[in-house]
Design a protein around this motif. Structure first.
Motif, PDB file in Angstrom:
ATOM      1  N   PHE A  42      -4.181   6.867 -13.782  1.00 18.38           N
ATOM      2  CA  PHE A  42      -4.306   7.323 -12.390  1.00 18.38           C
ATOM      3  C   PHE A  42      -5.534   6.705 -11.720  1.00 18.38           C
ATOM      4  O   PHE A  42      -5.539   6.479 -10.510  1.00 18.38           O
ATOM      5  CB  PHE A  42      -4.342   8.853 -12.318  1.00 18.38           C
ATOM      6  N   GLY A  43      -6.577   6.415 -12.502  1.00 20.21           N
ATOM      7  CA  GLY A  43      -7.759   5.749 -11.961  1.00 20.21           C
ATOM      8  C   GLY A  43      -7.430   4.354 -11.464  1.00 20.21           C
ATOM      9  O   GLY A  43      -7.953   3.902 -10.433  1.00 20.21           O
ATOM     10  N   ILE A  44      -6.554   3.663 -12.184  1.00 23.66           N
ATOM     11  CA  ILE A  44      -6.123   2.328 -11.746  1.00 23.66           C
ATOM     12  C   ILE A  44      -5.386   2.432 -10.411  1.00 23.66           C
ATOM     13  O   ILE A  44      -5.621   1.629  -9.498  1.00 23.66           O
ATOM     14  CB  ILE A  44      -5.259   1.659 -12.831  1.00 23.66           C
ATOM     15  N   LEU A  45      -4.513   3.428 -10.292  1.00 18.67           N
ATOM     16  CA  LEU A  45      -3.828   3.642  -9.005  1.00 18.67           C
ATOM     17  C   LEU A  45      -4.840   3.949  -7.896  1.00 18.67           C
ATOM     18  O   LEU A  45      -4.709   3.457  -6.771  1.00 18.67           O
ATOM     19  CB  LEU A  45      -2.834   4.800  -9.112  1.00 18.67           C
ATOM     20  N   HIS A  46      -5.843   4.750  -8.224  1.00 18.92           N
ATOM     21  CA  HIS A  46      -6.872   5.122  -7.258  1.00 18.92           C
ATOM     22  C   HIS A  46      -7.641   3.887  -6.771  1.00 18.92           C
ATOM     23  O   HIS A  46      -7.867   3.711  -5.573  1.00 18.92           O
ATOM     24  CB  HIS A  46      -7.825   6.134  -7.894  1.00 18.92           C
ATOM     25  N   VAL A  47      -8.008   3.033  -7.707  1.00 18.05           N
ATOM     26  CA  VAL A  47      -8.732   1.800  -7.341  1.00 18.05           C
ATOM     27  C   VAL A  47      -7.830   0.898  -6.503  1.00 18.05           C
ATOM     28  O   VAL A  47      -8.274   0.310  -5.509  1.00 18.05           O
ATOM     29  CB  VAL A  47      -9.269   1.082  -8.598  1.00 18.05           C
ATOM     30  N   LYS A  48      -6.549   0.794  -6.874  1.00 19.91           N
ATOM     31  CA  LYS A  48      -5.618  -0.016  -6.083  1.00 19.91           C
ATOM     32  C   LYS A  48      -5.482   0.535  -4.669  1.00 19.91           C
ATOM     33  O   LYS A  48      -5.412  -0.233  -3.707  1.00 19.91           O
ATOM     34  CB  LYS A  48      -4.248  -0.074  -6.762  1.00 19.91           C
ATOM     35  N   ASP A  49      -5.443   1.864  -4.551  1.00 22.54           N
ATOM     36  CA  ASP A  49      -5.340   2.488  -3.230  1.00 22.54           C
ATOM     37  C   ASP A  49      -6.551   2.178  -2.358  1.00 22.54           C
ATOM     38  O   ASP A  49      -6.448   2.135  -1.133  1.00 22.54           O
ATOM     39  CB  ASP A  49      -5.201   4.008  -3.355  1.00 22.54           C
ATOM     40  N   HIS A  50      -7.692   2.008  -2.987  1.00 24.67           N
ATOM     41  CA  HIS A  50      -8.937   1.764  -2.254  1.00 24.67           C
ATOM     42  C   HIS A  50      -9.463   0.350  -2.487  1.00 24.67           C
ATOM     43  O   HIS A  50     -10.669   0.112  -2.429  1.00 24.67           O
ATOM     44  CB  HIS A  50      -9.984   2.808  -2.651  1.00 24.67           C
ATOM     45  N   LEU A  51      -8.564  -0.581  -2.711  1.00 23.88           N
ATOM     46  CA  LEU A  51      -8.945  -1.970  -2.978  1.00 23.88           C
ATOM     47  C   LEU A  51      -9.711  -2.584  -1.813  1.00 23.88           C
ATOM     48  O   LEU A  51     -10.603  -3.412  -2.017  1.00 23.88           O
ATOM     49  CB  LEU A  51      -7.694  -2.794  -3.296  1.00 23.88           C
ATOM     50  N   MET A  60       0.841  -1.178   0.000  1.00 23.91           N
ATOM     51  CA  MET A  60       0.000   0.000   0.000  1.00 23.91           C
ATOM     52  C   MET A  60       0.886   1.241   0.000  1.00 23.91           C
ATOM     53  O   MET A  60       1.910   1.296   0.652  1.00 23.91           O
ATOM     54  CB  MET A  60      -0.893  -0.016   1.221  1.00 23.91           C
ATOM     55  N   ARG A  61       0.464   2.214  -0.745  1.00 24.56           N
ATOM     56  CA  ARG A  61       1.216   3.453  -0.857  1.00 24.56           C
ATOM     57  C   ARG A  61       0.898   4.368   0.320  1.00 24.56           C
ATOM     58  O   ARG A  61      -0.094   4.204   0.996  1.00 24.56           O
ATOM     59  CB  ARG A  61       0.878   4.144  -2.169  1.00 24.56           C
ATOM     60  N   GLY A  62       1.739   5.343   0.538  1.00 22.40           N
ATOM     61  CA  GLY A  62       1.558   6.267   1.649  1.00 22.40           C
ATOM     62  C   GLY A  62       0.375   7.200   1.444  1.00 22.40           C
ATOM     63  O   GLY A  62      -0.098   7.401   0.327  1.00 22.40           O
ATOM     64  N   ARG A  63      -0.079   7.791   2.554  1.00 22.22           N
ATOM     65  CA  ARG A  63      -1.240   8.696   2.506  1.00 22.22           C
ATOM     66  C   ARG A  63      -1.000   9.889   1.577  1.00 22.22           C
ATOM     67  O   ARG A  63      -1.885  10.310   0.868  1.00 22.22           O
ATOM     68  CB  ARG A  63      -1.564   9.217   3.899  1.00 22.22           C
ATOM     69  N   ARG A  64       0.204  10.432   1.602  1.00 20.33           N
ATOM     70  CA  ARG A  64       0.517  11.587   0.758  1.00 20.33           C
ATOM     71  C   ARG A  64       0.412  11.205  -0.715  1.00 20.33           C
ATOM     72  O   ARG A  64      -0.114  11.954  -1.520  1.00 20.33           O
ATOM     73  CB  ARG A  64       1.898  12.115   1.106  1.00 20.33           C
ATOM     74  N   SER A  65       0.917  10.036  -1.051  1.00 19.61           N
ATOM     75  CA  SER A  65       0.865   9.560  -2.432  1.00 19.61           C
ATOM     76  C   SER A  65      -0.583   9.329  -2.873  1.00 19.61           C
ATOM     77  O   SER A  65      -0.957   9.672  -3.997  1.00 19.61           O
ATOM     78  CB  SER A  65       1.679   8.270  -2.540  1.00 19.61           C
ATOM     79  N   ILE A  66      -1.390   8.774  -2.001  1.00 16.70           N
ATOM     80  CA  ILE A  66      -2.810   8.555  -2.299  1.00 16.70           C
ATOM     81  C   ILE A  66      -3.503   9.900  -2.504  1.00 16.70           C
ATOM     82  O   ILE A  66      -4.278  10.087  -3.442  1.00 16.70           O
ATOM     83  CB  ILE A  66      -3.489   7.743  -1.170  1.00 16.70           C
ATOM     84  N   PHE A  67      -3.202  10.861  -1.636  1.00 18.67           N
ATOM     85  CA  PHE A  67      -3.796  12.186  -1.739  1.00 18.67           C
ATOM     86  C   PHE A  67      -3.410  12.851  -3.060  1.00 18.67           C
ATOM     87  O   PHE A  67      -4.250  13.453  -3.733  1.00 18.67           O
ATOM     88  CB  PHE A  67      -3.346  13.041  -0.545  1.00 18.67           C
ATOM     89  N   LEU A  68      -2.138  12.749  -3.451  1.00 19.43           N
ATOM     90  CA  LEU A  68      -1.699  13.344  -4.718  1.00 19.43           C
ATOM     91  C   LEU A  68      -2.378  12.689  -5.914  1.00 19.43           C
ATOM     92  O   LEU A  68      -2.748  13.367  -6.875  1.00 19.43           O
ATOM     93  CB  LEU A  68      -0.174  13.257  -4.839  1.00 19.43           C
ATOM     94  N   THR A  69      -2.555  11.380  -5.858  1.00 21.23           N
ATOM     95  CA  THR A  69      -3.267  10.684  -6.934  1.00 21.23           C
ATOM     96  C   THR A  69      -4.692  11.210  -7.035  1.00 21.23           C
ATOM     97  O   THR A  69      -5.172  11.517  -8.132  1.00 21.23           O
ATOM     98  CB  THR A  69      -3.288   9.159  -6.681  1.00 21.23           C
ATOM     99  N   ASP A  70      -5.367  11.341  -5.905  1.00 24.19           N
ATOM    100  CA  ASP A  70      -6.735  11.862  -5.899  1.00 24.19           C
ATOM    101  C   ASP A  70      -6.776  13.284  -6.454  1.00 24.19           C
ATOM    102  O   ASP A  70      -7.677  13.645  -7.207  1.00 24.19           O
ATOM    103  CB  ASP A  70      -7.310  11.849  -4.480  1.00 24.19           C
ATOM    104  N   LEU A  71      -5.788  14.080  -6.095  1.00 22.37           N
ATOM    105  CA  LEU A  71      -5.725  15.468  -6.549  1.00 22.37           C
ATOM    106  C   LEU A  71      -5.487  15.556  -8.061  1.00 22.37           C
ATOM    107  O   LEU A  71      -6.088  16.391  -8.734  1.00 22.37           O
ATOM    108  CB  LEU A  71      -4.611  16.186  -5.788  1.00 22.37           C
TER     109      LEU A  71
END
Length: 167
Positions: free
Chosen positions: A57-66, A1-12
């Motif tokens: 980036f959507g794929i990363l987003h889905v992976k972050d919220h798997l 799992m990626r860090g919170r900052r990385s997840i936030f940047l992906t969402d942004l």
């Protein structure tokens, strides 16, 4: 799992990519009704690039919220957002028709293209709702200060306030 900052940047990053993808898709559809093939082609290229970026980036987003999706399989839809559920399901035909279009459908206003446009509009509305419902949390991430970490002493107990030792 990626860090919170990385997840936030992906969402942004997803927000402007989403806007560009939806906007360019609408412009592409409008250009398909005109006589200027060059304009249609330019919008098609722009929409493809925006859509591929958004998909990546959507794929990363889905992976972050798997975990959300795993919970959906394990526990069902109870307590899950209907907007996110609908958005997730609508994205499947959007992506399938996009792949079909990329793999060889030529020209404007084809049946597959119109299906992609229609499902894309629905995904655009649901995606907008998804963003709006989480805007406060996203804004909070922008305004929030980075977390402060406490450093424990060698003994394992937290240090006293002001950094004074106990002796």
């Amino acid at each position: 799992m990626r860090g919170r900052r990385s997840i936030f940047l992906t969402d942004l990053i997803l927000i402007p990519l989403f806007v560009l993808t939806v906007y360019s898709g609408i412009e592409l559809h409008v250009a398909g009704h005109g006589a200027d093939h060059g304009a249609w082609h330019d919008w098609a290229v722009f929409h493809t690039l925006a859509g591929l970026s958004f998909t990546g980036f959507g794929i990363l987003h889905v992976k972050d919220h798997l975990g959300w999706y795993k919970g959906l399989v394990a526990k069902g839809t109870k307590g899950k957002s209907r907007i996110i559920l609908a958005f997730s399901f609508v994205c499947v035909p959007v992506l399938v028709t996009a792949v079909v279009l990329l793999c060889g459908v030529k020209g404007a206003n084809t049946p597959v293209g119109l299906l992609h446009y229609g499902t894309g509009l629905v995904a655009g509305v649901l995606g907008t709702l998804h963003i709006l419902l989480r805007l406060r949390r996203l804004y909070g991430g922008l305004a929030a200060k980075p977390p402060r970490f406490r450093i424990r002493s060698k003994s394992g107990f937290p240090s006293r306030p002001g950094g004074r030792s106990a002796g």
